[in-house]
Scaffold this motif. Sequence first.
Motif, PDB file in Angstrom:
ATOM      1  N   GLU A 241       0.831  -1.207   0.000  1.00 57.96           N
ATOM      2  CA  GLU A 241       0.000   0.000   0.000  1.00 57.96           C
ATOM      3  C   GLU A 241       0.867   1.258   0.000  1.00 57.96           C
ATOM      4  N   ALA A 242       1.952   1.216   0.787  1.00 59.77           N
ATOM      5  CA  ALA A 242       2.838   2.378   0.868  1.00 59.77           C
ATOM      6  C   ALA A 242       3.624   2.586  -0.412  1.00 59.77           C
ATOM      7  N   MET A 243       4.012   1.490  -1.055  1.00 61.46           N
ATOM      8  CA  MET A 243       4.867   1.578  -2.233  1.00 61.46           C
ATOM      9  C   MET A 243       4.086   1.779  -3.529  1.00 61.46           C
ATOM     10  N   ARG A 244       2.786   1.513  -3.514  1.00 63.15           N
ATOM     11  CA  ARG A 244       2.004   1.597  -4.754  1.00 63.15           C
ATOM     12  C   ARG A 244       2.107   2.967  -5.421  1.00 63.15           C
ATOM     13  N   PRO A 245       2.024   4.084  -4.683  1.00 64.54           N
ATOM     14  CA  PRO A 245       2.201   5.388  -5.342  1.00 64.54           C
ATOM     15  C   PRO A 245       3.571   5.527  -5.995  1.00 64.54           C
ATOM     16  N   SER A 246       4.602   4.936  -5.361  1.00 66.88           N
ATOM     17  CA  SER A 246       5.940   5.010  -5.940  1.00 66.88           C
ATOM     18  C   SER A 246       6.016   4.239  -7.242  1.00 66.88           C
ATOM     19  N   TRP A 247       5.402   3.052  -7.270  1.00 73.09           N
ATOM     20  CA  TRP A 247       5.407   2.260  -8.496  1.00 73.09           C
ATOM     21  C   TRP A 247       4.620   2.978  -9.599  1.00 73.09           C
ATOM     22  N   THR A 248       3.520   3.608  -9.216  1.00 73.90           N
ATOM     23  CA  THR A 248       2.744   4.376 -10.193  1.00 73.90           C
ATOM     24  C   THR A 248       3.553   5.550 -10.722  1.00 73.90           C
ATOM     25  N   GLU A 249       4.307   6.182  -9.816  1.00 70.46           N
ATOM     26  CA  GLU A 249       5.140   7.314 -10.216  1.00 70.46           C
ATOM     27  C   GLU A 249       6.225   6.873 -11.192  1.00 70.46           C
ATOM     28  N   ILE A 250       6.790   5.711 -10.959  1.00 72.04           N
ATOM     29  CA  ILE A 250       7.818   5.198 -11.877  1.00 72.04           C
ATOM     30  C   ILE A 250       7.236   5.002 -13.266  1.00 72.04           C
ATOM     31  N   GLU A 251       6.043   4.403 -13.324  1.00 69.48           N
ATOM     32  CA  GLU A 251       5.406   4.198 -14.629  1.00 69.48           C
ATOM     33  C   GLU A 251       5.136   5.535 -15.323  1.00 69.48           C
ATOM     34  N   ARG A 252       4.720   6.523 -14.543  1.00 72.77           N
ATOM     35  CA  ARG A 252       4.435   7.837 -15.122  1.00 72.77           C
ATOM     36  C   ARG A 252       5.691   8.507 -15.648  1.00 72.77           C
ATOM     37  N   LEU A 253       6.820   8.256 -14.971  1.00 75.99           N
ATOM     38  CA  LEU A 253       8.058   8.937 -15.331  1.00 75.99           C
ATOM     39  C   LEU A 253       8.854   8.192 -16.401  1.00 75.99           C
ATOM     40  N   ASN A 254       8.446   6.974 -16.717  1.00 73.42           N
ATOM     41  CA  ASN A 254       9.234   6.185 -17.665  1.00 73.42           C
ATOM     42  C   ASN A 254       9.393   6.891 -19.014  1.00 73.42           C
ATOM     43  N   ARG A 255       8.331   7.595 -19.489  1.00 70.17           N
ATOM     44  CA  ARG A 255       8.420   8.273 -20.784  1.00 70.17           C
ATOM     45  C   ARG A 255       9.441   9.408 -20.721  1.00 70.17           C
ATOM     46  N   ARG A 256       9.419  10.160 -19.647  1.00 67.91           N
ATOM     47  CA  ARG A 256      10.396  11.254 -19.514  1.00 67.91           C
ATOM     48  C   ARG A 256      11.814  10.698 -19.416  1.00 67.91           C
ATOM     49  N   ILE A 257      11.957   9.587 -18.692  1.00 68.11           N
ATOM     50  CA  ILE A 257      13.278   8.973 -18.579  1.00 68.11           C
ATOM     51  C   ILE A 257      13.768   8.520 -19.951  1.00 68.11           C
ATOM     52  N   ALA A 258      12.853   7.957 -20.755  1.00 70.08           N
ATOM     53  CA  ALA A 258      13.232   7.503 -22.096  1.00 70.08           C
ATOM     54  C   ALA A 258      13.678   8.673 -22.967  1.00 70.08           C
ATOM     55  N   LEU A 259      12.966   9.808 -22.880  1.00 69.46           N
ATOM     56  CA  LEU A 259      13.329  10.983 -23.681  1.00 69.46           C
ATOM     57  C   LEU A 259      14.693  11.536 -23.262  1.00 69.46           C
ATOM     58  N   LEU A 260      14.913  11.591 -21.955  1.00 70.20           N
ATOM     59  CA  LEU A 260      16.201  12.082 -21.466  1.00 70.20           C
ATOM     60  C   LEU A 260      17.327  11.127 -21.866  1.00 70.20           C
ATOM     61  N   SER A 261      17.050   9.838 -21.787  1.00 73.63           N
ATOM     62  CA  SER A 261      18.069   8.850 -22.179  1.00 73.63           C
ATOM     63  C   SER A 261      18.407   8.981 -23.656  1.00 73.63           C
ATOM     64  N   ALA A 262      17.390   9.253 -24.460  1.00 73.83           N
ATOM     65  CA  ALA A 262      17.629   9.427 -25.905  1.00 73.83           C
ATOM     66  C   ALA A 262      18.517  10.628 -26.170  1.00 73.83           C
ATOM     67  N   ALA A 263      18.294  11.713 -25.419  1.00 75.34           N
ATOM     68  CA  ALA A 263      19.127  12.911 -25.580  1.00 75.34           C
ATOM     69  C   ALA A 263      20.576  12.616 -25.201  1.00 75.34           C
ATOM     70  N   VAL A 264      20.771  11.879 -24.109  1.00 72.84           N
ATOM     71  CA  VAL A 264      22.130  11.526 -23.686  1.00 72.84           C
ATOM     72  C   VAL A 264      22.788  10.623 -24.723  1.00 72.84           C
ATOM     73  N   LEU A 265      22.047   9.648 -25.201  1.00 67.75           N
ATOM     74  CA  LEU A 265      22.583   8.727 -26.205  1.00 67.75           C
ATOM     75  C   LEU A 265      22.994   9.480 -27.472  1.00 67.75           C
ATOM     76  N   ALA A 266      22.159  10.426 -27.906  1.00 69.68           N
ATOM     77  CA  ALA A 266      22.474  11.202 -29.103  1.00 69.68           C
ATOM     78  C   ALA A 266      23.744  12.031 -28.903  1.00 69.68           C
ATOM     79  N   ALA A 267      23.882  12.638 -27.736  1.00 67.90           N
ATOM     80  CA  ALA A 267      25.050  13.474 -27.467  1.00 67.90           C
ATOM     81  C   ALA A 267      26.334  12.647 -27.466  1.00 67.90           C
ATOM     82  N   TYR A 268      26.288  11.489 -26.825  1.00 59.83           N
ATOM     83  CA  TYR A 268      27.504  10.675 -26.759  1.00 59.83           C
ATOM     84  C   TYR A 268      27.776   9.965 -28.083  1.00 59.83           C
ATOM     85  N   ALA A 269      26.737   9.656 -28.830  1.00 61.22           N
ATOM     86  CA  ALA A 269      26.950   9.095 -30.171  1.00 61.22           C
ATOM     87  C   ALA A 269      27.637  10.122 -31.066  1.00 61.22           C
TER      88      ALA A 269
END
Length: 603
Positions: A241-269
Amino acid sequence: MRSSPRYRVIRMLASAAPGLLAAALVFMIVEALLPNLVLIAMGRTVGDIPAALAPGLGSPAGHRMLLQLVVAGALYAVSLLRGPAEDALNAMVQGRMSVVSRRRLVEAVSAPAGIAHLEDPAVLDRLSSAQGELLNHEPSGAAMTLIGRAGDRLSGVLACAVLATFHWWLGLGVLAMWLVLRRPLRELVRSRVGTFRRATEALRRSWYFGGLAWRPAPAKEVRVFGLGDWLVGNHRSLYAEAMRPSWTEIERLNRRIALLSAAVLAAYATSTATLGWAAYHHTITLGALVVMLTMLPASMQAGSVNATDFALESMLSSVPDLDALTAEPTAEPATGDAPVAEPPRGDITFEAVSFRYPGTGHDVLGGLDLVLEAGRSTAVVGVNGAGKTTLVTLLARLRDPTAGRILVDGVPLADLPARAWQRQVAVVYQDFTRFPLTARENVALDLLGEPVDQETLMRVARRAGAADLMAGLRDGWETVLSAQYEGGQDLSGGQWQRVALARALYAVERGARILVLDEPTAQLDVRAEARFYDRFLEITGGVTSVVISHRFSTVRRADRIAVLDGGRVTELGDHEELVRAGGTYAEMFELQVSRFGPKEERR
């Protein structure tokens, strides 16, 4: 700036151990420089290999390569010492910070004279957070973790500076990217940790159920009733019950994390492609290429996020709770200006006193009037929930009435210094504390910081019926009263009750003039209870005493008896008067005597 948790932990370390802070800052600089120096030295060594192959190691080129190899090896050897040095420094800093933070917590929660703050869910949540109990990250580790991460950031910035020696825009571009991404990355970390903080109450309850499995006090009932699976189930469900909001938050943030990761990958490539293009066209030496390639991953330290950042944010989230705890309870008024009479010369008067516990909709006491006559004993009886124990907490100034007032020698109790007044009160609580200390410490408790008087100890032990008990302990008065310590010895419930009574009587010997006995014979056997009755007048003589008990064989010996019903005193008098009155007291007395007492006691 000054309210920033980062600033607060560094300031705390500076106040507690300035020498350790200086050492940590030196370590931070070394942490930033040394890895980059090792990589640069290794890269230059690799770059010198082709020039040394043809003429051999005996040539000037070979000597130069060997020298570079020695320098690289020496730097690498020094870098291997970072781990043990960091562990030692971290242990010292964390140990010091732990002592400081725990001392602040103890001082904060002990500062108020009352106990209401210790029953406030918000305070308990903050207390659990400030101790790092919920997220498994000790706040005491925040300072060193923060300094270590600052060293990592500086190391990443220096790596970007090295990249800039090849193409200024390369190093500057990588650094700029991390500066731009740093803010959203930090928000991601804070958002994730924030979900934990908002679940503090559920986490606290979850860990409570988990703790019941290994705490000694509930161990017997947990095993006898087979509660193991039930505890595990409750712990698991509350944790989910305590962790469920955290797991939901992770799912919500996954798209932003993917976009940021793509920017980092592009810069280092792009950076890698630039170095590859330069190598293909021979516009960069082998040594420079190796150095730049190793600087690329090193530059990620300038802004990347890893598990340490989440741990650091968890630690820092406890700092506001620590600050709030050290600020709020001490704001509770606990002292007045009126002097405390020693001992009270007159009566203690409850005038229309009412009390309601926070969050409840009814008064436990409502318009109570009662006079505790100086130097005499008053017994308080009533059904469970009548407010008897609440009356004691008001008398001891552990709580203040919600209405009405208590007068001591005609002076409002609220106007007296709370701590000075509490030194006038000695209480044997029904749920008295069993300190895992020596018998001497359990009774004397270093009252007022004065030396322990052995003669007084022996006298109160005899009055409490504990003299034989003390004589029979393995190491006498120096025996630790807990089987959880080597050489310690546990006591039965009745034996502990005698120790608690001796503790209160010792306080009376050292100046307390009000003695409160809350169910003083609840855990005594029949013989010990009979001896207590025989000594009742001796125990309560010379002090203003209050006795709370369901056992009328104790109550009837008091000078006056007050019957509480509905939060008020409904009957008042001595035993004979109340029996003749034929009211509630007489009914309760007759009922108890008819079941447990001899017929002649009914008179």
